[in-house]
Scaffold this active site. Structure first.
Site, PDB file in Angstrom:
ATOM      1  CD  GLU A   1      11.995  -6.503  46.051  1.00  0.00           C
ATOM      2  OE1 GLU A   1      11.899  -5.526  45.298  1.00  0.00           O
ATOM      3  OE2 GLU A   1      13.048  -6.876  46.587  1.00  0.00           O
TER       4      GLU A   1
ATOM      5  NE  ARG B   1      10.179   1.406  33.079  1.00  0.00           N
ATOM      6  CZ  ARG B   1      10.096   1.554  34.403  1.00  0.00           C
ATOM      7  NH1 ARG B   1      10.113   2.757  34.922  1.00  0.00           N
ATOM      8  NH2 ARG B   1       9.995   0.515  35.195  1.00  0.00           N
TER       9      ARG B   1
END
Ligand code: AMP
Length: 180
Positions: free
Chosen positions: A100, A63
């Site tokens: 994560e 993005r």
């Protein structure tokens, strides 16, 4: 935070529990699809850097490419991509960073930035700052002078802004959301 009349938060779609339980995914595709809001977001993001002599905008896949293309055009700067490993065709430098779950690597072309070049870093969102920190390391390895880093969205509870500021990189954002 950059000030604007436009309600950017209202144009961002939130998808709970995507891609995993507990994550509130902040989806900017809805903002990008609204002509006036996209225009206003780009205008607001470049405002602090208009007179900063930015020569290159570096965008983080994926993005950050959309925003980076628009920002570089607006600033009459060039654009360089920071990509996931294995995507760039020429000789690269690489850095590992934590996600994560596990680690990943990102790359830049070794000749993408000449030493001393004034670079603005961008992505859609800063959370823990791990992704942006890795991008800063790559840019500095090439000798870039990082003028700042800008994001549409900040998740302040995750501390990314502080992490970049601790590296001496100033951060601009348009919207902050609570939580993850
Ligand atoms: P971080 O490295 O933790 O700062 O995460 C930033 C990167 O992960 C950016 O490239 C974001 O696009 C993506 N990201 C992290 N959290 C979210 C979220 N809640 N919604 C959308 N994208 C996210």
């Amino acid at each position: 935070m950059v000030q604007s009349e436009v309600d950017f938060a209202a144009a961002i779609r939130t998808i709970p529990d995507y891609p995993s339980p507990g994550i509130m995914f902040r989806d900017i595709t809805t903002l990008l699809a609204e002509p006036q809001v996209f225009r206003a977001a780009v205008d607001a993001l470049v405002e602090p850097y208009k007179d900063s002599g930015v020569a290159l905008v570096a965008g983080i896949e994926a993005r950050g490419f959309i925003l980076g293309g628009a920002l570089s055009h607006q600033l009459s700067a060039g654009f360089v991509p920071i990509r996931k490993k294995g995507k760039l065709p020429h000789e690269t430098i690489r850095v590992a960073y934590s996600l994560e779950y596990g680690v990943d690597e990102m790359e830049m072309h070794r000749d993408a930035v000449k030493p001393g070049t004034r670079v603005l870093l961008t992505d859609d969102l800063i959370a823990t700052g791990g992704t942006a920190e890795a991008a800063v390391k790559l840019l500095r390895e090439l000798g870039a002078e990082i003028i700042g880093a800008c994001f549409v969205i900040d998740l302040p509870e995750l501390g990314g802004r502080r992490r970049l500021e601790a590296m001496g990189v100033s951060v601009q954002t348009l919207v902050a959301f609570e939580g993850h």
